[in-house]
Enzyme design. Structure first.
Site, mmCIF file in Angstrom:
data_model
loop_
_atom_site.group_PDB
_atom_site.id
_atom_site.type_symbol
_atom_site.label_atom_id
_atom_site.label_comp_id
_atom_site.label_asym_id
_atom_site.label_seq_id
_atom_site.Cartn_x
_atom_site.Cartn_y
_atom_site.Cartn_z
ATOM 1 N N ARG A 47 15.761 2.487 -55.522
ATOM 2 C CA ARG A 47 15.966 3.680 -54.690
ATOM 3 C C ARG A 47 16.046 3.186 -53.255
ATOM 4 O O ARG A 47 15.096 2.606 -52.737
ATOM 5 C CB ARG A 47 14.813 4.679 -54.866
ATOM 6 C CG ARG A 47 14.846 5.785 -53.826
ATOM 7 C CD ARG A 47 13.897 6.911 -54.118
ATOM 8 N NE ARG A 47 14.396 7.737 -55.205
ATOM 9 C CZ ARG A 47 13.971 8.976 -55.463
ATOM 10 N NH1 ARG A 47 13.033 9.521 -54.721
ATOM 11 N NH2 ARG A 47 14.474 9.664 -56.464
ATOM 12 N N HIS A 95 22.806 10.334 -56.966
ATOM 13 C CA HIS A 95 21.539 10.382 -57.713
ATOM 14 C C HIS A 95 21.872 10.604 -59.198
ATOM 15 O O HIS A 95 21.581 11.656 -59.770
ATOM 16 C CB HIS A 95 20.661 11.512 -57.162
ATOM 17 C CG HIS A 95 19.229 11.447 -57.597
ATOM 18 N ND1 HIS A 95 18.699 10.391 -58.309
ATOM 19 C CD2 HIS A 95 18.191 12.329 -57.420
ATOM 20 C CE1 HIS A 95 17.422 10.623 -58.541
ATOM 21 N NE2 HIS A 95 17.095 11.784 -58.014
ATOM 22 N N GLN A 152 19.289 11.826 -62.043
ATOM 23 C CA GLN A 152 18.948 13.246 -62.034
ATOM 24 C C GLN A 152 19.956 14.058 -62.840
ATOM 25 O O GLN A 152 19.596 15.011 -63.531
ATOM 26 C CB GLN A 152 18.893 13.756 -60.588
ATOM 27 C CG GLN A 152 18.473 15.206 -60.482
ATOM 28 C CD GLN A 152 17.033 15.436 -60.889
ATOM 29 O OE1 GLN A 152 16.146 14.768 -60.381
ATOM 30 N NE2 GLN A 152 16.795 16.373 -61.801
ATOM 31 N N ASP A 181 19.550 22.108 -53.589
ATOM 32 C CA ASP A 181 18.710 20.963 -53.220
ATOM 33 C C ASP A 181 18.259 21.207 -51.780
ATOM 34 O O ASP A 181 18.760 22.119 -51.106
ATOM 35 C CB ASP A 181 19.552 19.669 -53.334
ATOM 36 C CG ASP A 181 18.745 18.394 -53.122
ATOM 37 O OD1 ASP A 181 17.503 18.452 -53.129
ATOM 38 O OD2 ASP A 181 19.376 17.326 -52.942
ATOM 39 N N CYS A 223 16.493 19.705 -58.261
ATOM 40 C CA CYS A 223 15.997 18.378 -58.638
ATOM 41 C C CYS A 223 14.560 18.147 -58.183
ATOM 42 O O CYS A 223 13.872 17.284 -58.732
ATOM 43 C CB CYS A 223 16.909 17.287 -58.094
ATOM 44 S SG CYS A 223 16.952 17.197 -56.287
ATOM 45 N N ARG A 254 13.736 14.037 -66.919
ATOM 46 C CA ARG A 254 13.953 12.740 -66.275
ATOM 47 C C ARG A 254 13.406 11.631 -67.185
ATOM 48 O O ARG A 254 14.018 10.578 -67.340
ATOM 49 C CB ARG A 254 13.245 12.689 -64.909
ATOM 50 C CG ARG A 254 13.822 13.614 -63.849
ATOM 51 C CD ARG A 254 15.208 13.198 -63.424
ATOM 52 N NE ARG A 254 15.242 11.834 -62.936
ATOM 53 C CZ ARG A 254 14.932 11.446 -61.694
ATOM 54 N NH1 ARG A 254 14.585 12.348 -60.802
ATOM 55 N NH2 ARG A 254 15.023 10.174 -61.332
HETATM 56 N N1 NVA Z 1 18.844 15.081 -51.706
HETATM 57 C C1 NVA Z 1 17.450 14.726 -51.848
HETATM 58 C C2 NVA Z 1 17.116 14.481 -53.292
HETATM 59 C C3 NVA Z 1 15.677 14.113 -53.541
HETATM 60 C C4 NVA Z 1 15.401 13.803 -54.982
HETATM 61 C C5 NVA Z 1 17.140 13.506 -50.998
HETATM 62 O O1 NVA Z 1 17.943 12.575 -50.984
HETATM 63 O O2 NVA Z 1 16.106 13.494 -50.334
HETATM 64 N N1 CP Z 2 14.151 14.516 -58.170
HETATM 65 C C1 CP Z 2 13.615 13.327 -57.771
HETATM 66 O O1 CP Z 2 14.276 12.295 -57.788
HETATM 67 O O2 CP Z 2 12.305 13.389 -57.400
HETATM 68 P P1 CP Z 2 11.459 12.252 -56.688
HETATM 69 O O3 CP Z 2 12.013 12.080 -55.297
HETATM 70 O O4 CP Z 2 10.059 12.758 -56.699
HETATM 71 O O5 CP Z 2 11.600 10.971 -57.472
#
Ligand code: NVA
Ligand code: CP
Length: 300
Positions: A104, A131, A134, A219, A259, A287
């Site tokens: 990540r 992502h 997800q 989101d 998500c 997930r």
């Molecule tokens: N769009 C959000 C998704 C988090 C799982 C982010 O990137 O923070």
């Molecule tokens: N939806 C998701 O990826 O959650 P986290 O940021 O908690 O991993």
């Protein structure tokens, strides 16, 4: 043999993705029965997190344990990657020890570079651009509640962000129609959208986008790394909240997904996310099951 990676949903064929969703549902049933299924005994997943996570970390770690393997959490605070060791060198070394790597991070180019130098599969656990993990969970959740998503209408309400981009890829790969309602200036990537023009389109007006939809998704308005834009984004997205009025535009049996983490009172009201059309908690649980199917696909 070419190493398979999962950096975007386009790395698997539509048939492979379809089979993966079927397998995720099977693995969920196996787990619910508490049957042991440990094909990954002695296999190690290295998890590199350069951004925060609750669901992704816990689902991958739990999934590896359930499959008989081990997951190792690596943060930039205590690895040399955080002190500037080149990505290429880290990829070479980690992939000589671990069997599979999950990352990540911020830039998508970084994970592409990592994958180029890795001998083992690399999984995208979120970049600024995509992502995909997800989306495996989201599609599994839709299938469990409503059957095939092929030909269905999905409305994305909000930012043209990493999740929106993965929805665009999913529309292409799973064959559904995606209507994106985002304010001007917050559009998804134009090239990505152009590549999926048979499946995805921008419809600025959220009510129009939601009209008759089988699934409404949103989101956060400010993603990780955009915290300083929060105030401006709250203004720009004020008309893009998923609330009961917007849900009433959708099909009567429409589902709601997010998500997570969610900001009640911003992109979604408590009434919707905690209401009867929300399948958010199944989505979060999936997930685990969907990623177990992915780990099995890439390693067994
Ligand atoms: N769009 C959000 C998704 C988090 C799982 C982010 O990137 O923070
Ligand atoms: N939806 C998701 O990826 O959650 P986290 O940021 O908690 O991993």
């Amino acid at each position: 043999m070419n190493t398979r990676h999962f950096l975007t949903l386009l790395d698997l064929s539509p048939d492979e993705l379809g089979a993966l969703i079927v397998r995720a549902i099977e693995l969920k049933a196996i787990q619910k029965k508490r049957d042991l299924y440990e094909p990954l005994k002695n296999r190690v997943l290295a998890m590199v997190f350069e951004k925060s996570s609750t669901r992704t970390r816990v689902s991958f770690e739990t999934g590896m344990v359930q499959l008989g393997g081990y997951a190792m959490f690596l943060s930039p605070r205590d690895t040399q990657l955080g002190r500037g060791e080149p990505v290429e060198d880290t990829a070479r070394v980690l992939s000589r020890m671990a069997d599979i790597i999950m990352i990540r991070t911020f830039s998508h180019e970084k994970i592409e570079l990592f994958a180029e130098y890795s001998r083992v599969p690399v999984i995208n656990a979120l970049t600024d651009m995509y992502h995909p993990c997800q989306l495996l969970a989201d599609i599994q959740t839709f299938v469990e509640h409503r059957g095939s998503i092929r030909g269905k209408s999905v409305a994305w309400i909000g930012d043209g962000n990493n999740m929106c981009h993965s929805y665009i890829n999913a529309a292409r790969q799973f064959g559904f129609h995606l209507r994106i309602a985002c304010p001007e200036g917050y559009d998804p990537n134009a090239d990505l959208l152009a590549g999926a023009s048979d499946y995805a389109e921008i419809i600025r007006n959220p009510r129009e986008a939601a009209s008759g939809a089988d699934l409404i998704v949103t989101d956060v308005w400010a993603s990780m790394g955009q915290e300083e834009e929060q105030a401006n984004r709250e203004k720009a997205f004020a008309d893009y909240q998923v609330n009961a009025t917007l849900m009433s535009e959708a099909a009567t049996d429409a589902l709601f997904m997010h998500c997570l983490p969610a900001h009640r009172g911003e992109e979604v009201t408590a009434e919707v996310i905690d209401g009867p059309q929300s399948v958010t908690w199944d989505e979060a649980e999936n997930r685990l099951h969907a990623q177990k199917a992915l780990l099995e696909f890439l390693l067994v």
